[in-house]
Design a protein around this motif. Structure first.
Motif, PDB file in Angstrom:
ATOM      1  N   PRO A   1       7.643  12.597   8.519  1.00  0.00           N
ATOM      2  CA  PRO A   1       6.343  12.781   9.022  1.00  0.00           C
ATOM      3  C   PRO A   1       5.901  14.022   8.208  1.00  0.00           C
ATOM      4  N   SER A   2       4.306  14.127   8.148  1.00  0.00           N
ATOM      5  CA  SER A   2       3.767  15.168   7.567  1.00  0.00           C
ATOM      6  C   SER A   2       3.473  16.290   8.651  1.00  0.00           C
ATOM      7  N   LEU A   3       3.202  15.840   9.840  1.00  0.00           N
ATOM      8  CA  LEU A   3       2.811  16.734  11.063  1.00  0.00           C
ATOM      9  C   LEU A   3       3.220  16.114  12.398  1.00  0.00           C
ATOM     10  N   MET A   4       3.488  17.188  13.281  1.00  0.00           N
ATOM     11  CA  MET A   4       3.798  16.850  14.609  1.00  0.00           C
ATOM     12  C   MET A   4       2.800  17.412  15.574  1.00  0.00           C
ATOM     13  N   LEU A   5       2.350  16.786  16.719  1.00  0.00           N
ATOM     14  CA  LEU A   5       1.724  17.101  17.822  1.00  0.00           C
ATOM     15  C   LEU A   5       2.574  16.888  18.901  1.00  0.00           C
ATOM     16  N   VAL A   6       2.736  18.213  19.544  1.00  0.00           N
ATOM     17  CA  VAL A   6       3.746  18.452  20.612  1.00  0.00           C
ATOM     18  C   VAL A   6       3.052  19.022  21.898  1.00  0.00           C
ATOM     19  N   ASP A   7       3.187  18.166  22.913  1.00  0.00           N
ATOM     20  CA  ASP A   7       2.954  18.796  24.356  1.00  0.00           C
ATOM     21  C   ASP A   7       3.853  19.851  24.580  1.00  0.00           C
ATOM     22  N   ARG A   8       3.602  21.008  25.364  1.00  0.00           N
ATOM     23  CA  ARG A   8       4.696  21.871  25.714  1.00  0.00           C
ATOM     24  C   ARG A   8       5.179  21.363  27.027  1.00  0.00           C
ATOM     25  N   ASN A   9       4.641  20.824  27.796  1.00  0.00           N
ATOM     26  CA  ASN A   9       5.101  20.457  29.196  1.00  0.00           C
ATOM     27  C   ASN A   9       5.922  19.114  29.171  1.00  0.00           C
TER      28      ASN A   9
ATOM     29  N   LEU B   1      -6.187   9.023  15.922  1.00  0.00           N
ATOM     30  CA  LEU B   1      -5.683   9.515  14.660  1.00  0.00           C
ATOM     31  C   LEU B   1      -5.664   8.305  13.801  1.00  0.00           C
ATOM     32  N   ALA B   2      -5.315   7.083  14.425  1.00  0.00           N
ATOM     33  CA  ALA B   2      -5.106   5.705  13.608  1.00  0.00           C
ATOM     34  C   ALA B   2      -6.673   5.461  12.920  1.00  0.00           C
ATOM     35  N   LYS B   3      -7.519   5.824  13.722  1.00  0.00           N
ATOM     36  CA  LYS B   3      -8.867   5.498  13.326  1.00  0.00           C
ATOM     37  C   LYS B   3      -9.267   6.381  12.118  1.00  0.00           C
ATOM     38  N   GLU B   4      -8.451   7.586  11.888  1.00  0.00           N
ATOM     39  CA  GLU B   4      -8.818   8.489  10.666  1.00  0.00           C
ATOM     40  C   GLU B   4      -7.780   7.946   9.649  1.00  0.00           C
ATOM     41  N   GLY B   5      -7.099   7.127   9.860  1.00  0.00           N
ATOM     42  CA  GLY B   5      -6.301   6.424   8.620  1.00  0.00           C
ATOM     43  C   GLY B   5      -4.981   6.972   8.819  1.00  0.00           C
ATOM     44  N   TYR B   6      -4.486   7.448   9.798  1.00  0.00           N
ATOM     45  CA  TYR B   6      -3.103   8.007   9.727  1.00  0.00           C
ATOM     46  C   TYR B   6      -2.082   7.078  10.405  1.00  0.00           C
ATOM     47  N   SER B   7      -0.913   6.916  10.060  1.00  0.00           N
ATOM     48  CA  SER B   7       0.153   6.133  10.728  1.00  0.00           C
ATOM     49  C   SER B   7       0.700   7.032  11.755  1.00  0.00           C
ATOM     50  N   VAL B   8       1.052   6.484  13.037  1.00  0.00           N
ATOM     51  CA  VAL B   8       1.102   7.499  13.998  1.00  0.00           C
ATOM     52  C   VAL B   8       2.242   6.790  14.920  1.00  0.00           C
TER      53      VAL B   8
ATOM     54  N   MET C   1       0.693  -1.290   0.003  1.00  0.00           N
ATOM     55  CA  MET C   1       0.074   0.011   0.019  1.00  0.00           C
ATOM     56  C   MET C   1       0.912   1.238   0.088  1.00  0.00           C
ATOM     57  N   GLN C   2       0.470   2.264  -0.607  1.00  0.00           N
ATOM     58  CA  GLN C   2       1.176   3.524  -0.488  1.00  0.00           C
ATOM     59  C   GLN C   2       1.382   4.077   0.722  1.00  0.00           C
ATOM     60  N   LYS C   3       2.609   4.702   1.163  1.00  0.00           N
ATOM     61  CA  LYS C   3       2.610   4.889   2.549  1.00  0.00           C
ATOM     62  C   LYS C   3       1.613   5.910   3.056  1.00  0.00           C
ATOM     63  N   GLU C   4       1.277   5.663   4.254  1.00  0.00           N
ATOM     64  CA  GLU C   4       0.073   6.589   4.862  1.00  0.00           C
ATOM     65  C   GLU C   4       0.732   8.032   5.379  1.00  0.00           C
ATOM     66  N   ILE C   5      -0.163   8.966   5.584  1.00  0.00           N
ATOM     67  CA  ILE C   5       0.250  10.275   5.995  1.00  0.00           C
ATOM     68  C   ILE C   5       0.667   9.890   7.524  1.00  0.00           C
ATOM     69  N   GLU C   6       1.883  10.075   7.731  1.00  0.00           N
ATOM     70  CA  GLU C   6       2.556   9.743   9.222  1.00  0.00           C
ATOM     71  C   GLU C   6       2.435  10.994   9.906  1.00  0.00           C
TER      72      GLU C   6
END
Length: 227
Positions: free
Chosen positions: A49-57, A24-31, A1-6
């Motif tokens: 990766p296409s995006l990062m979610l980053v906690d401040r603390n 996020l995995a439920k939406e089809g992203y690779s996490v 399969m074509q690589k998913e959005i990571e």
């Protein structure tokens, strides 16, 4: 399969990290999740990766400091900060450090997935994901078309949704309830297990009539696996 959005998630609270990964995995992203900034830079050297979610603390290096450091190193990956820091000065710190969006805790999973999708659209990552490929199959997510070995094959909207669901979850056992939710949506409440089996069989006959690729595998007590 074509690589998913990571998507990379850095969150030091394990239960929150697991919740974000699940939605996020439920939406089809690779996490890929991290509990601190340790090893993240090494991961970025090997993956894209296409995006990062980053906690401040975060333990060790604070989240916005880490992103500022990555920006100086030349990484331009879009970033959404997740944090309890909600003062205007703290928001400004986050954006100045290189953040593209900001979500204050607590937040709803739905809002999170919508913001992720919006930022991926703005960055152009979603446009690159117009097609999914697996073995002889290619589906066009915009035109809702299927090609088997480069030849067009006509599918009903339900069959397309069903195949798209399976192709987002290669090698994962999927329950019939999950398939009903994903492929039938609200209409799935009146669909029994036998109707799911019939729909999958119809789809199999269209995409692999001689069963040469052996895509579908019943999983006893669960549902089906696609590989």
């Amino acid at each position: 399969m074509q690589k998913e959005i990571e998507i990379v998630v850095i969150e030091d609270e394990e239960d929150i990290l697991e919740l974000i990964e699940y939605h996020l995995a439920k939406e089809g992203y690779s996490v890929t999740g991290f509990l601190s900034t340790q090893n993240v830079e090494q991961f970025l050297e090997e993956e894209n990766p296409s995006l990062m979610l980053v906690d401040r603390n975060l333990p060790g290096m604070e989240g916005s400091e880490f992103i500022s450091y990555l920006r100086e190193k030349g990484y331009d990956i879009p970033v959404i900060f997740l944090t309890a820091k909600a003062k205007e000065s703290e928001l400004e710190e986050g954006f100045d450090a290189g953040g593209d969006d900001y979500m204050t805790k607590p937040f709803s999973p739905k809002e999170l997935t919508l913001r992720v999708k919006a930022l991926l659209k703005r960055s152009g990552a979603l446009q690159k994901q117009q097609r999914l490929k697996h073995k002889l199959l290619t589906i066009d997510l915009v035109k809702k078309d299927l090609y088997v070995n480069d030849s067009p094959v006509s599918l009903t909207p339900l069959e397309f949704n069903l195949l798209h669901t399976f192709m987002k979850h290669i090698d994962e056992p999927l329950t019939r309830d999950f398939l009903r939710d994903e492929a039938w949506g609200q209409e799935g409440e009146g669909v029994n297990d036998n109707a799911v089996n019939v729909a999958i069989n119809r789809l199999k006959n269209k995409i692999d009539p001689q069963n040469e690729q052996n895509y579908f595998h019943p999983v006893w007590g669960v549902g089906y696996k696609f590989n």
